[in-house]
Each structure stands twice: as C-alpha cells, then as structure tokens.
Design a protein around this motif. Structure first.
Motif, PDB file in Angstrom:
ATOM      1  N   ASP A  58       0.862  -1.174   0.000  1.00 46.00           N
ATOM      2  CA  ASP A  58       0.000   0.000   0.000  1.00 46.00           C
ATOM      3  C   ASP A  58       0.901   1.227   0.000  1.00 46.00           C
ATOM      4  O   ASP A  58       1.664   1.440   0.933  1.00 46.00           O
ATOM      5  N   VAL A  59       0.813   2.038  -1.064  1.00 49.40           N
ATOM      6  CA  VAL A  59       1.707   3.190  -1.193  1.00 49.40           C
ATOM      7  C   VAL A  59       0.992   4.511  -0.931  1.00 49.40           C
ATOM      8  O   VAL A  59       1.500   5.578  -1.263  1.00 49.40           O
ATOM      9  N   ARG A  60      -0.188   4.450  -0.310  1.00 51.91           N
ATOM     10  CA  ARG A  60      -0.941   5.665   0.017  1.00 51.91           C
ATOM     11  C   ARG A  60      -0.346   6.343   1.250  1.00 51.91           C
ATOM     12  O   ARG A  60       0.553   5.829   1.891  1.00 51.91           O
TER      13      ARG A  60
ATOM     14  N   VAL B  86       4.419   6.108  -1.137  1.00 51.25           N
ATOM     15  CA  VAL B  86       5.231   6.223  -2.358  1.00 51.25           C
ATOM     16  C   VAL B  86       6.349   7.253  -2.191  1.00 51.25           C
ATOM     17  O   VAL B  86       7.443   7.075  -2.737  1.00 51.25           O
TER      18      VAL B  86
ATOM     19  N   THR C 182       1.596  -3.514  -6.022  1.00 48.56           N
ATOM     20  CA  THR C 182       1.403  -2.193  -5.421  1.00 48.56           C
ATOM     21  C   THR C 182      -0.037  -1.743  -5.608  1.00 48.56           C
ATOM     22  O   THR C 182      -0.703  -2.129  -6.564  1.00 48.56           O
ATOM     23  N   TYR C 183      -0.532  -0.934  -4.666  1.00 44.74           N
ATOM     24  CA  TYR C 183      -1.847  -0.319  -4.834  1.00 44.74           C
ATOM     25  C   TYR C 183      -1.914   1.008  -4.104  1.00 44.74           C
ATOM     26  O   TYR C 183      -1.131   1.279  -3.197  1.00 44.74           O
ATOM     27  N   CYS C 184      -2.847   1.846  -4.548  1.00 46.46           N
ATOM     28  CA  CYS C 184      -3.081   3.151  -3.928  1.00 46.46           C
ATOM     29  C   CYS C 184      -4.576   3.436  -3.995  1.00 46.46           C
ATOM     30  O   CYS C 184      -5.377   2.511  -3.916  1.00 46.46           O
TER      31      CYS C 184
ATOM     32  N   SER D 105       0.497   3.943  -7.409  1.00 46.39           N
ATOM     33  CA  SER D 105       0.960   2.555  -7.443  1.00 46.39           C
ATOM     34  C   SER D 105       1.677   2.242  -8.748  1.00 46.39           C
ATOM     35  O   SER D 105       2.589   1.414  -8.777  1.00 46.39           O
TER      36      SER D 105
ATOM     37  N   ASN E 265       1.576  -3.191 -10.891  1.00 49.65           N
ATOM     38  CA  ASN E 265       0.626  -2.214 -10.368  1.00 49.65           C
ATOM     39  C   ASN E 265      -0.728  -2.899 -10.211  1.00 49.65           C
ATOM     40  O   ASN E 265      -1.342  -3.297 -11.192  1.00 49.65           O
TER      41      ASN E 265
END
Length: 102
Positions: A27-29, A47, A66-68, A74, A90
C-alpha cells in the motif's frame, strides 16, 4: 500495448498470477489513507518514502503488487521497484484490487 497498459500495467491479468507466486501487497498511500482502511496483511510504505526504503522491499524476496487510491501512485511505485530489480506489478486502486482478490 495501449496507453493505459503502458501507464498502469496489465494488472487485471497478472494479479492472480502474482498472488499464486506468493506476492506481497504494498500500500503506497499516505498514512492517513492507510489508517482509514487497507487490505488485510498489506505492507505500508508511502510512495514518497519508497525510494529510501527500497531495501525493506528487497529483503522480502517476494513479488510485489502495489496499490493506492486510483492506480497512479501505485504505477509509479511499481515502476520504481522494477527499476531496482524487484518483481512488481501495479495492482491499481484499492477498490479494484479488492475485487480482483475476492
């Protein structure tokens, strides 16, 4: 390859394949977005911090999804990971990814 695939990757087809390979979810949020809800067992690295924390991801020695919120951050994160020799795709936005994982 279409423009969307170039920007976001072909995550629709690859998510199941990556899950089968034991991929970790990244989770890159932001911290507040993550605290507001995230996918169970996801690792959280915003991120903005990923470049400085790349070794944490490499030490996992696993593929990464990866997700956002929408798929933009992501996509950047997956691209950065790939450039550092991490097998990453992604996964897109959190809602979309949750549906793919269900």
């Amino acid at each position: 390859m279409g423009l969307l695939n170039a920007l976001f990757g072909k995550s629709t087809n690859n998510v199941a394949e990556y899950v089968a390979k034991g991929a970790v979810l990244l989770d890159v949020r932001t911290a507040s977005e993550y605290q507001g809800g995230h996918i169970k067992n996801a690792i959280h690295i915003p991120v903005q911090e990923l470049g400085q924390r790349i070794n944490e991801v490499k030490k996992l020695n696993k593929p990464v999804i990866t997700y956002c919120a929408s798929g933009m951050r992501s996509a950047s994160a997956a691209s950065l990971l790939k450039s550092k020799a991490v097998d990453a795709i992604n996964g897109g936005g959190i809602g979309s990814l949750q549906r793919k994982l269900a």
